[in-house]
Design a protein around this motif. Structure first.
Motif, mmCIF file in Angstrom:
data_model
loop_
_atom_site.group_PDB
_atom_site.id
_atom_site.type_symbol
_atom_site.label_atom_id
_atom_site.label_comp_id
_atom_site.label_asym_id
_atom_site.label_seq_id
_atom_site.Cartn_x
_atom_site.Cartn_y
_atom_site.Cartn_z
ATOM 1 N N ALA A 1 0.881 -1.138 0.122
ATOM 2 C CA ALA A 1 -0.002 0.187 -0.043
ATOM 3 C C ALA A 1 1.076 1.352 0.117
ATOM 4 O O ALA A 1 0.703 2.337 -0.879
ATOM 5 C CB ALA A 1 -0.963 -0.120 1.171
ATOM 6 N N ALA B 1 -3.870 2.102 -1.110
ATOM 7 C CA ALA B 1 -4.634 1.060 -0.492
ATOM 8 C C ALA B 1 -4.533 -0.356 -1.546
ATOM 9 O O ALA B 1 -4.415 -0.265 -2.576
ATOM 10 C CB ALA B 1 -6.292 1.315 -0.792
ATOM 11 N N GLU C 1 -9.225 4.633 -1.595
ATOM 12 C CA GLU C 1 -10.437 3.448 -1.455
ATOM 13 C C GLU C 1 -11.280 3.525 -2.475
ATOM 14 O O GLU C 1 -11.827 2.687 -2.929
ATOM 15 C CB GLU C 1 -11.103 3.709 -0.044
ATOM 16 N N ILE D 1 -8.991 -4.401 3.554
ATOM 17 C CA ILE D 1 -8.203 -3.472 2.807
ATOM 18 C C ILE D 1 -7.252 -2.876 3.743
ATOM 19 O O ILE D 1 -7.232 -2.788 4.965
ATOM 20 C CB ILE D 1 -9.257 -2.385 2.591
ATOM 21 N N ILE E 1 -4.886 0.188 3.970
ATOM 22 C CA ILE E 1 -4.673 1.582 3.635
ATOM 23 C C ILE E 1 -3.705 2.453 4.469
ATOM 24 O O ILE E 1 -3.567 2.224 5.740
ATOM 25 C CB ILE E 1 -6.003 2.461 3.960
ATOM 26 N N TYR F 1 -5.191 0.162 8.895
ATOM 27 C CA TYR F 1 -4.716 1.430 8.388
ATOM 28 C C TYR F 1 -3.551 1.944 9.118
ATOM 29 O O TYR F 1 -2.984 1.041 10.399
ATOM 30 C CB TYR F 1 -5.608 2.415 8.563
#
Length: 161
Positions: free
Chosen positions: A12, A28, A94, A113, A115, A137
């Motif tokens: 990412a 992402a 995203e 996901i 990020i 994240y």
């Protein structure tokens, strides 16, 4: 699969460097069972110039904004400050990733996901609606309402170590 979290977050970050945005470069990666399904980074709509930010003038007295090239002002020029704002043609990482998946028939349900920056509220809604079940994240965005929403609707949210 937590075994692959480092590699996926590193990926990412690699993709975030592809962004032309000056204020924040965000990447992402969508994965399932440790495998990459899609990538995304923030940038402008396909076919438009890669200019994520635009300059505006904002009046300190009345709050109105003007196009710098237009030069229509309501007060004297010294009342205005120049700001760099995000263009309305800019997509978040995203949004770019989920739109790519939609366009190419890549399922997002029950995926993870990764990020580089925690999602804003707009992207959190999109993540939830796409059926993504885990969000990892790295850096925290100043507004944490996206994280709060994701947790509220039962999505696993983790800050990367």
């Amino acid at each position: 699969m937590k075994k692959y979290d480092k590699a996926l977050m590193d990926t990412a970050h690699v993709w975030s460097a592809q962004s032309y945005c000056k204020r924040k470069k965000v990447g992402a990666v969508l994965s399932k069972e440790g495998r990459i399904l899609a990538i995304g980074y923030n940038g402008t709509l396909s076919g438009t110039p890669n200019e994520c930010e635009e300059l505006i003038k904002k009046c300190n007295k009345c709050g109105s904004t003007i196009d710098i090239e237009n030069h229509d002002i309501c007060h004297k020029d010294s009342d205005y400050i120049t700001e760099n704002i995000t263009s309305n043609k800019t997509l978040h990482a995203e949004e770019n990733l989920i739109a790519f998946c939609s366009k190419h028939g890549i399922p997002t349900n029950n995926t993870t996901i990764f990020i580089t920056l925690s999602p804003c509220i707009r992207c959190a809604r999109l993540i939830a609606q796409a059926g993504i079940k885990r969000v990892v994240y790295d850096n925290e965005y100043k507004d944490t309402s996206g994280i709060e929403l994701l947790k509220e609707v039962g999505i696993t949210v983790e800050k990367y170590n």
